[in-house]
Design a protein around this motif. Structure first.
Motif, short mmCIF file in Angstrom:
data_model
loop_
_atom_site.label_atom_id
_atom_site.label_comp_id
_atom_site.label_asym_id
_atom_site.label_seq_id
_atom_site.Cartn_x
_atom_site.Cartn_y
_atom_site.Cartn_z
N GLY A 166 0.71 -1.28 -0.05
CA GLY A 166 0.55 -0.03 -0.39
C GLY A 166 0.83 0.91 -0.06
N THR A 167 0.03 2.41 0.40
CA THR A 167 1.19 3.85 0.38
C THR A 167 2.30 3.62 1.45
OG1 THR A 167 -0.35 4.58 2.03
CG2 THR A 167 -0.63 5.01 0.19
N ALA A 168 2.56 2.71 2.48
CA ALA A 168 3.55 2.47 3.55
C ALA A 168 5.01 2.44 3.03
CB ALA A 168 2.83 1.54 4.18
N ALA A 169 4.39 1.11 1.18
CA ALA A 169 5.52 0.72 0.45
C ALA A 169 5.82 2.10 -0.50
CB ALA A 169 4.84 -0.12 -0.09
N ASP A 170 5.01 2.88 -1.11
CA ASP A 170 5.40 4.26 -1.45
C ASP A 170 6.25 4.86 -0.13
OD1 ASP A 170 3.84 3.19 -3.81
OD2 ASP A 170 2.34 4.29 -2.96
N VAL A 171 5.98 5.23 0.78
CA VAL A 171 6.95 6.49 1.38
C VAL A 171 8.27 5.50 1.61
CG1 VAL A 171 6.59 6.72 3.52
CG2 VAL A 171 4.56 7.14 2.56
N TRP A 172 8.40 4.36 1.62
CA TRP A 172 9.33 3.75 1.46
C TRP A 172 10.04 3.60 0.53
CZ3 TRP A 172 13.29 0.18 -0.60
CH2 TRP A 172 14.18 -0.52 0.86
N GLY A 173 9.87 3.39 -0.53
CA GLY A 173 10.35 3.71 -1.88
C GLY A 173 10.82 5.44 -1.92
N LEU A 174 10.42 6.47 -1.19
CA LEU A 174 10.42 7.68 -1.08
C LEU A 174 11.75 7.68 -0.71
CD1 LEU A 174 10.13 10.62 -2.55
CD2 LEU A 174 8.50 10.86 -0.22
N GLY A 175 11.34 7.57 0.54
CA GLY A 175 12.75 7.44 1.83
C GLY A 175 13.91 7.05 0.63
N ALA A 176 13.66 5.94 0.57
CA ALA A 176 15.47 5.13 0.08
C ALA A 176 15.74 5.98 -1.20
CB ALA A 176 14.99 3.80 -0.43
N THR A 177 15.02 6.01 -2.24
CA THR A 177 15.34 8.05 -2.64
C THR A 177 16.23 8.14 -2.51
OG1 THR A 177 13.44 6.76 -4.23
CG2 THR A 177 14.65 8.65 -4.70
N LEU A 178 15.23 9.25 -1.54
CA LEU A 178 15.86 10.00 -1.41
C LEU A 178 17.32 10.02 -0.36
CD1 LEU A 178 12.75 11.81 0.46
CD2 LEU A 178 14.06 12.65 -1.27
N TYR A 179 17.22 9.43 0.33
CA TYR A 179 18.83 8.35 0.64
C TYR A 179 19.64 8.13 -0.26
CZ TYR A 179 22.07 6.04 4.23
OH TYR A 179 22.81 5.64 5.05
N GLU A 180 18.82 7.55 -0.85
CA GLU A 180 20.32 7.74 -2.29
C GLU A 180 20.65 8.64 -2.60
OE1 GLU A 180 21.85 4.78 -5.54
OE2 GLU A 180 20.53 4.40 -4.04
N ALA A 181 19.80 9.53 -2.82
CA ALA A 181 19.67 11.11 -3.91
C ALA A 181 21.03 11.64 -3.03
CB ALA A 181 18.91 11.90 -4.03
N ALA A 182 20.86 11.57 -1.64
CA ALA A 182 21.23 12.45 -0.34
C ALA A 182 22.39 12.85 0.16
CB ALA A 182 20.59 12.87 0.49
N SER A 183 22.82 10.79 -0.41
CA SER A 183 24.37 10.27 -0.14
C SER A 183 25.64 9.44 -0.85
CB SER A 183 24.16 9.01 1.59
OG SER A 183 23.42 8.03 1.06
N GLY A 184 24.66 9.33 -1.55
CA GLY A 184 25.73 8.38 -2.83
C GLY A 184 25.16 7.35 -2.73
N ARG A 185 24.71 6.06 -1.46
CA ARG A 185 24.79 4.73 -1.74
C ARG A 185 23.59 4.83 -1.12
NH1 ARG A 185 26.14 7.94 2.72
NH2 ARG A 185 25.71 7.44 4.56
N PRO A 186 23.32 3.65 -1.62
CA PRO A 186 21.94 3.15 -1.16
C PRO A 186 21.17 2.78 0.34
CG PRO A 186 22.97 1.00 -2.35
CD PRO A 186 23.71 2.58 -2.59
N PRO A 187 20.38 2.84 0.64
CA PRO A 187 20.59 2.68 2.56
C PRO A 187 20.59 1.54 2.80
CG PRO A 187 18.30 3.30 1.43
CD PRO A 187 19.64 3.31 0.32
N PHE A 188 20.37 0.29 1.71
CA PHE A 188 20.82 -0.72 1.72
C PHE A 188 21.70 -1.75 1.28
CE2 PHE A 188 16.58 0.35 4.38
CZ PHE A 188 17.26 0.23 5.53
N PRO A 189 22.72 -1.50 1.34
CA PRO A 189 23.75 -2.06 -0.32
C PRO A 189 23.79 -3.43 0.42
CG PRO A 189 24.63 -0.98 1.76
CD PRO A 189 23.36 -0.61 2.08
N ARG A 190 23.94 -4.13 -0.89
CA ARG A 190 24.36 -5.50 -1.10
C ARG A 190 25.90 -5.35 -0.82
NH1 ARG A 190 20.12 -5.13 -6.66
NH2 ARG A 190 18.85 -5.76 -4.96
N PRO A 191 25.88 -7.18 -0.39
CA PRO A 191 27.19 -7.39 -0.38
C PRO A 191 28.13 -7.34 -1.20
CG PRO A 191 25.66 -9.28 0.97
CD PRO A 191 24.73 -7.95 0.55
#
Length: 105
Positions: A4-29
């Motif tokens: 639902g919309t909580a997944a969209d909010v999570w996706g926005l947070g992940a996008t903003l995190y990567e845009a601000a930091s240059g790295r994904p919030p949960f990097p894969r090994p």
């Protein structure tokens, strides 16, 4: 859980995190196995992302709130928009390499 919309909010947070930091919030090994869910989707392990250091505190809080692991704990999309609005309003238009681009005042 249903998507639902909580997944969209999570996706926005992940996008903003990567845009601000240059790295994904949960990097894969490195060399991850795509057949192992915990390696393909490291956010499922429940570890929080590294804090965002060089951001205005308000923006960092919004991003981290959006990335909360439990969907009901994430803010509603309208609240995220309301919290982002003053930050966007604090920006002004400037020129960088001849292009209009927002910058913080």
């Amino acid at each position: 859980a249903p998507i639902g919309t909580a997944a969209d909010v999570w996706g926005l947070g992940a996008t903003l995190y990567e845009a601000a930091s240059g790295r994904p919030p949960f990097p894969r090994p490195e060399g991850f196995d795509p057949h192992l869910a915990e390696e393909r989707f490291p956010q499922l392990l429940g570890s929080p992302p590294e804090p965002l250091g060089d951001l205005p505190a308000e923006l960092g809080e919004i991003v981290m709130d959006c990335l909360r692991p439990e969907p009901p704990a994430r803010p509603p999309a309208g609240e995220v928009a309301d919290r982002l609005e003053p930050l966007i309003g604090a920006m002004y238009r400037g020129r960088v390499l001849g292009r209009a681009r927002p910058r913080l005042r």
